[in-house]
Scaffold this motif. Structure first.
Motif, PDB file in Angstrom:
ATOM      1  N   TYR A 299       0.825  -1.202   0.000  1.00 19.91           N
ATOM      2  CA  TYR A 299       0.000   0.000   0.000  1.00 19.91           C
ATOM      3  C   TYR A 299       0.860   1.253   0.000  1.00 19.91           C
ATOM      4  O   TYR A 299       0.540   2.229  -0.659  1.00 19.91           O
ATOM      5  CB  TYR A 299      -0.970   0.003   1.186  1.00 19.91           C
TER       6      TYR A 299
ATOM      7  N   LYS B 210      -1.225   4.397  -1.671  1.00 16.17           N
ATOM      8  CA  LYS B 210      -2.629   4.385  -1.235  1.00 16.17           C
ATOM      9  C   LYS B 210      -2.685   4.242   0.270  1.00 16.17           C
ATOM     10  O   LYS B 210      -1.817   3.597   0.852  1.00 16.17           O
ATOM     11  CB  LYS B 210      -3.334   3.173  -1.864  1.00 16.17           C
TER      12      LYS B 210
ATOM     13  N   ASP C 276     -12.583   8.567   2.181  1.00 18.17           N
ATOM     14  CA  ASP C 276     -11.372   8.535   1.358  1.00 18.17           C
ATOM     15  C   ASP C 276     -10.740   9.891   1.110  1.00 18.17           C
ATOM     16  O   ASP C 276      -9.928  10.035   0.222  1.00 18.17           O
ATOM     17  CB  ASP C 276     -11.632   7.806   0.036  1.00 18.17           C
TER      18      ASP C 276
ATOM     19  N   THR D 184      -6.376   9.073   6.000  1.00 20.16           N
ATOM     20  CA  THR D 184      -5.003   8.588   6.085  1.00 20.16           C
ATOM     21  C   THR D 184      -4.447   8.667   7.504  1.00 20.16           C
ATOM     22  O   THR D 184      -3.327   8.251   7.752  1.00 20.16           O
ATOM     23  CB  THR D 184      -4.083   9.383   5.150  1.00 20.16           C
TER      24      THR D 184
ATOM     25  N   GLY E 254     -13.175   1.756  -5.227  1.00 17.47           N
ATOM     26  CA  GLY E 254     -12.171   2.643  -4.653  1.00 17.47           C
ATOM     27  C   GLY E 254     -12.661   3.181  -3.330  1.00 17.47           C
ATOM     28  O   GLY E 254     -11.903   3.396  -2.413  1.00 17.47           O
TER      29      GLY E 254
ATOM     30  N   ASP F 247     -14.389  -0.989  -1.929  1.00 19.69           N
ATOM     31  CA  ASP F 247     -13.594  -1.777  -2.860  1.00 19.69           C
ATOM     32  C   ASP F 247     -14.268  -3.087  -3.228  1.00 19.69           C
ATOM     33  O   ASP F 247     -14.087  -3.608  -4.306  1.00 19.69           O
ATOM     34  CB  ASP F 247     -12.227  -2.081  -2.242  1.00 19.69           C
TER      35      ASP F 247
END
Ligand SMILES: Nc1ncnc2c1ncn2[C@@H]1O[C@H](COP(=O)(O)OP(=O)(O)OP(=O)(O)O)[C@@H](O)[C@H]1O
Ligand SMILES: [Mg+2]
Length: 524
Positions: A236, A241, A352, A357, A382, A385
């Motif tokens: 990742y 990502k 997202d 993050t 996305g 998923d």
């Protein structure tokens, strides 16, 4: 003498007190002109008399949402040492609600030696700014750990020792980890001494993938997907990502969506965060909640279609006028004065956007009974998923249940059950319910339960047949009615045509048919 020296070194705090006293005496007794001279050298003097360095680790640093990771690691690290050395300890039940884990109480001190270097850990808290007479802890009390060591060892302590503490602390946390099921608190408990946006219970759900009834191939695929995800930290980061994955579980009630989430948590050894969106007031609250989740966790939003009006439908006119200024596709919970202002875009941002993050190794799982009602923006690839459909019980799924509930691999009644399951829809929850022994006295509980199930399936089949017939009948009646109306309109047109009226009939009647212009009453 050695003993006395040792004790002196062991109490750097008392040395400071002594130095402070001396300093006050100096100030009082020295003539003015000497003072500046002494002040100049006092720093050197203090560092000579008190050659120690102190590092403080706050539990919550300024403007930070989360508990400091360093603080938590130190707490765990010290729990091992402290339990043998500190005199006042705190106890907490952790692993599987069985083992006791001890940690250092507040205002306690332990001494440690690392590669021959002595150092001291103390736990303390800053006193509240406002002195009030209350037994309850004050809101602005802050807990911290303080590390004291000799300045000669600065490099070693700041480098290798603290690294060692962080690593060990995290390892101990993993060892002691009792998995938890979190649920979001109402806003009232978010501030103050016990600030907690989530509260938890120990998570001990027995669901496993082995006992989950579904097609073996599909099950295998999901298990592989999850396992690969959990081992892909480097991957990742390489592809740039965030290390997270979204799942959408959909299907009728009782097909095992919640059960599958529990099985996922058990498979990966993750915590569960059950996010109740209806009690989240706005996007800021949602963000704060998400930031305060730990890694190695599954964030679950159940029945997403009910939690928010995410159906992408236009709002009613009145509602629209009310928040004209908020251009966002604000989603309002109906029927409440105190409306939930979590918006679709807010939710997507959390899933997202940049906020996602913060923290890693997370699954986000949505469940719904009506996938077709969801806004496509929410479920595009996305973001979510993997879409997993959980549907009615097939024969393969039934076999898993028969094994679980009755310990049966095969039986002569399996063939008729197979046929019935192909002909009718029954959820795994209903099949499971029918497989539960109804009495303890039968000699052959397996056969009795299977017979039970066959009966239930036949009833369900019959009910479905009756329902289908009824629907067919209604459909037929509707079509008949429509046909009659059409005939009537056609007759009308003909009349008008013959009376020489100039009408573009095809266009107008089509508009009428679609209800764009009102239908004229049939002329008598
Ligand atoms: N696929 C399955 N395998 C094993 N047991 C199942 C399965 N589906 C349902 N069950 C049983 O049925 C009960 C209800 O299932 P569950 O709560 O997972 O359904 P759900 O899909 O989450 O329903 P809802 O949409 O109403 O939330 C569970 O206690 C479980 O034991
Ligand atoms: Mg459920």
């Amino acid at each position: 003498m050695m003993m006395m020296m040792g004790e002196m070194w062991a109490k750097p705090g008392s040395l400071v007190a002594g130095a402070m006293f001396l300093w006050v005496m100096f100030q009082q007794c020295m003539p003015h002109q000497f003072r500046s001279y002494i002040e100049k050298y006092s720093q050197k003097l203090v560092s000579f008399v008190y050659p120690y360095i102190q590092i403080t680790f706050q539990e919550y640093s300024e403007n930070r949402y989360r508990r400091s990771e360093a603080y938590v690691a130190i707490e765990n690290y010290l729990s091992v040492d402290a339990s043998t050395r500190a005199k006042r300890l705190k106890a907490d039940v952790i692993k599987d609600s069985q083992s006791l884990v001890l940690s250092m109480d507040e205002r306690e001190e332990v001494r440690e030696e690392f590669k021959g270097v002595k150092l001291w850990w103390a736990s303390d808290k800053t006193p509240p700014k406002m002195q009030t007479f209350s037994f309850a802890p004050a809101a602005d009390e802050k807990r911290y750990y303080k590390l004291t060591f000799h300045k000669n060892h600065r490099e070693m302590i700041v480098g290798s020792y603290l690294n060692h503490v962080m690593k060990e602390g995290k390892a101990i946390e993993v060892r002691n980890r009792q998995r938890k099921l979190f649920t979001n608190n109402s806003r009232d408990t978010w501030y103050g001494y016990k600030k907690a946006v989530w509260s938890h219970v120990a998570f001990e759900h027995p669901a496993r993938f082995e006992t989950l009834a579904m097609e073996p191939k599909k099950k295998e695929e999901i298990i592989n997907d999850l396992t690969i995800f959990s081992r892909r930290k480097e991957y990742y980061s390489k592809i740039g990502k965030a290390w997270k994955r979204g799942y959408l579980l959909y299907g009728p009630p009782g097909t095992g969506k919640s059960t599958m989430i529990a099985a996922m948590a058990n498979l990966l050894d993750y915590d569960l965060y059950d996010l109740e969106l209806t009690s989240v007031k706005d996007n800021t609250e949602l963000r704060k909640l998400l930031i305060d989740t730990r890694s190695k966790s599954i964030i679950v939003i159940e029945d997403i279609d009910c939690s928010l009006d995410l159906t992408g439908q236009r709002k009613k006119k009145k509602e629209k006028e009310e928040d004209e200024e908020s251009k966002d596709n604000s989603i309002t919970k109906k029927g409440k004065e105190d409306e939930s202002k979590v918006t679709l875009s807010g939710l997507l941002n959390v899933i997202d956007g940049l906020w996602s993050t913060c923290g890693e190794e997370r699954l986000i799982v949505f469940t719904t009974n009506y996938v077709e009602k969801l806004d496509p923006a929410l479920i595009r690839r996305g973001r979510m998923d993997k879409h997993i459909e959980l549907s009615y019980c097939c024969f393969e799924a039934f076999k898993v249940l028969a094994k679980n509930y009755l310990d049966l691999d095969s039986h002569h009644l399996f063939a008729s059950i197979r046929r019935l399951l192909e002909e009718t829809n029954m959820t795994p929850a209903d099949v499971a319910e029918n497989l539960m022994p109804k009495s303890i006295s039968t000699d052959d509980p397996g056969t009795a339960c299977l017979e039970n199930l066959i009966q239930a399936l036949e009833t369900a089949k019959e009910e479905a047949r009756v329902k289908a017939e009824k629907e067919e009948e209604e459909e037929r009646l509707k079509a008949e009615k429509e046909g009659k109306e059409k005939e009537a309109t056609a007759g009308e047109v003909k009349e008008k045509e013959t009376s020489g009226e100039e009408v573009k009939e095809n266009g107008v009647s089509a508009l009428r048919e679609n209800g764009v212009i009102p239908k004229e009453p049939p002329s008598t």
